[in-house]
Design a protein around this motif. Structure first.
Motif, mmCIF file in Angstrom:
data_model
loop_
_atom_site.group_PDB
_atom_site.id
_atom_site.type_symbol
_atom_site.label_atom_id
_atom_site.label_comp_id
_atom_site.label_asym_id
_atom_site.label_seq_id
_atom_site.Cartn_x
_atom_site.Cartn_y
_atom_site.Cartn_z
ATOM 1 N N GLY A 1 0.924 -1.139 0.076
ATOM 2 C CA GLY A 1 -0.285 0.006 0.084
ATOM 3 C C GLY A 1 0.846 1.072 -0.066
ATOM 4 O O GLY A 1 0.404 2.363 -0.267
ATOM 5 N N GLU A 2 2.253 1.079 0.371
ATOM 6 C CA GLU A 2 3.116 2.443 0.488
ATOM 7 C C GLU A 2 3.563 2.585 -1.004
ATOM 8 O O GLU A 2 3.448 1.605 -1.897
ATOM 9 C CB GLU A 2 4.178 2.186 1.298
ATOM 10 N N ARG A 3 3.997 3.544 -1.079
ATOM 11 C CA ARG A 3 4.585 4.155 -2.558
ATOM 12 C C ARG A 3 6.134 3.970 -2.136
ATOM 13 O O ARG A 3 6.944 4.227 -1.328
ATOM 14 C CB ARG A 3 4.417 5.704 -2.414
ATOM 15 N N ARG B 1 0.638 0.950 -11.855
ATOM 16 C CA ARG B 1 0.911 1.590 -10.698
ATOM 17 C C ARG B 1 2.636 1.898 -10.777
ATOM 18 O O ARG B 1 3.281 2.303 -9.932
ATOM 19 C CB ARG B 1 0.964 0.787 -9.599
ATOM 20 N N THR C 1 8.874 4.363 -9.981
ATOM 21 C CA THR C 1 8.117 4.693 -8.949
ATOM 22 C C THR C 1 6.960 3.549 -9.067
ATOM 23 O O THR C 1 6.350 3.474 -10.054
ATOM 24 C CB THR C 1 7.250 5.939 -8.918
ATOM 25 N N SER D 1 3.268 3.303 -7.237
ATOM 26 C CA SER D 1 2.556 3.981 -6.613
ATOM 27 C C SER D 1 1.895 3.512 -5.086
ATOM 28 O O SER D 1 1.741 4.137 -4.141
ATOM 29 C CB SER D 1 1.428 4.421 -7.288
ATOM 30 N N ARG D 2 1.495 2.353 -5.333
ATOM 31 C CA ARG D 2 0.727 1.413 -4.060
ATOM 32 C C ARG D 2 1.474 -0.018 -4.326
ATOM 33 O O ARG D 2 0.922 -0.662 -4.980
ATOM 34 C CB ARG D 2 -0.678 1.621 -3.967
ATOM 35 N N LEU D 3 2.129 -0.354 -3.253
ATOM 36 C CA LEU D 3 2.774 -1.457 -3.441
ATOM 37 C C LEU D 3 1.732 -2.725 -3.210
ATOM 38 O O LEU D 3 0.923 -2.704 -2.339
ATOM 39 C CB LEU D 3 3.935 -1.631 -2.322
ATOM 40 N N GLU D 4 2.001 -3.573 -4.210
ATOM 41 C CA GLU D 4 0.847 -4.997 -3.852
ATOM 42 C C GLU D 4 2.142 -6.060 -3.504
ATOM 43 O O GLU D 4 3.283 -5.948 -3.609
ATOM 44 C CB GLU D 4 0.243 -5.134 -5.307
#
Lengths: 109, 118
Positions: free
Chosen positions: A16-18, A62, A75, A77-80
């Motif tokens: 969830g983090e970038r 992402r 980048t 954007s939202r880590l899975e």
């Protein structure tokens, strides 16, 4: 020969983090001829980004690449959960050899 | 399915030779340039060399680290590329990947392990 330096060597983040990964070249890379690969443990690498900012077919949005000259970044954007892997940059903007960075290990925090 | 499959990796003694093969399927093999990369155990990736498609000249500049010892060739009628490795050294120990693409790898094979040891 162009030397690529990736930073950080290891990046610890949570889903969830970038994530922002850096790739710095020892000299300017012609026409932003830089790619990013993802390699999961025990697997072959996979092309993510080419031409510094173009996503390869099938790569989720992402993932994004940016930069020019000597400074480039990848980048997420939202880590899975499936994004935790080693990431390599490679330049192809000069005569061979086409060199790689040493890799950034993106690990789960 | 579009894929590349390498074979030929083995345990060999220093100074010996080995030939790796790469079979392409699911695409028109002769239309694409091909490259070889390698990865030593626990290490990063290294470009080895490429061979252009026939339409692009079919020439083969090699990476500086293996010039004079490694040769890349292809047989488009069979859909196969080869990496001939001579005078192998312990530092050539690595997984060797065949890839599709001239300057970067848009498609990777699964790799084949070459171990050079006495």
């Amino acid at each position: 020969e162009i030397v690529l330096t990736q930073s950080p060597g290891t990046l610890s983040l949570s889903p969830g983090e970038r994530a922002t990964l850096s790739c710095r070249a020892s000299q300017s890379i012609n026409s932003n001829y830089l790619v990013w690969y993802q390699q999961k443990r025990g697997q072959a690498p996979r092309l993510l980004i080419y031409g510094a900012s173009n996503r390869a077919p099938g790569i989720p949005d992402r993932f994004s690449g940016s930069g020019s000259g000597t400074d480039f970044s990848l980048t997420i954007s939202r880590l899975e959960p499936e994004d935790f892997a080693v990431y390599y940059c490679q330049q192809y903007g000069s005569s061979p050899p086409y060199t790689f960075g040493q890799g950034t290990n993106l690990e789960i925090k | 399915e579009v894929q590349l499959v390498e074979s030929g990796g083995d345990l060999v003694q220093p100074g010996r030779s080995l030939r790796l093969s790469c079979i392409g399927s699911g695409f028109t093999f002769g239309d694409y340039s091909l490259s070889w990369f390698r990865q030593a155990p626990g290490k990063g990736l290294q470009w080895v060399g490429f061979i252009r498609s026939r339409a692009s000249g079919g020439t083969t500049p090699d990476a500086a680290s293996v010039t004079g010892r490694f040769t890349i060739s292809r047989d488009d009628s069979k859909g196969i590329a080869y990496l001939q490795m001579n005078s192998l050294k312990t530092e050539d120990t690595a997984v060797y990947y065949c890839t599709r693409g001239l300057l970067f790898a848009e498609l990777w094979g699964q790799g084949t392990l070459v171990t050079v040891s006495s």
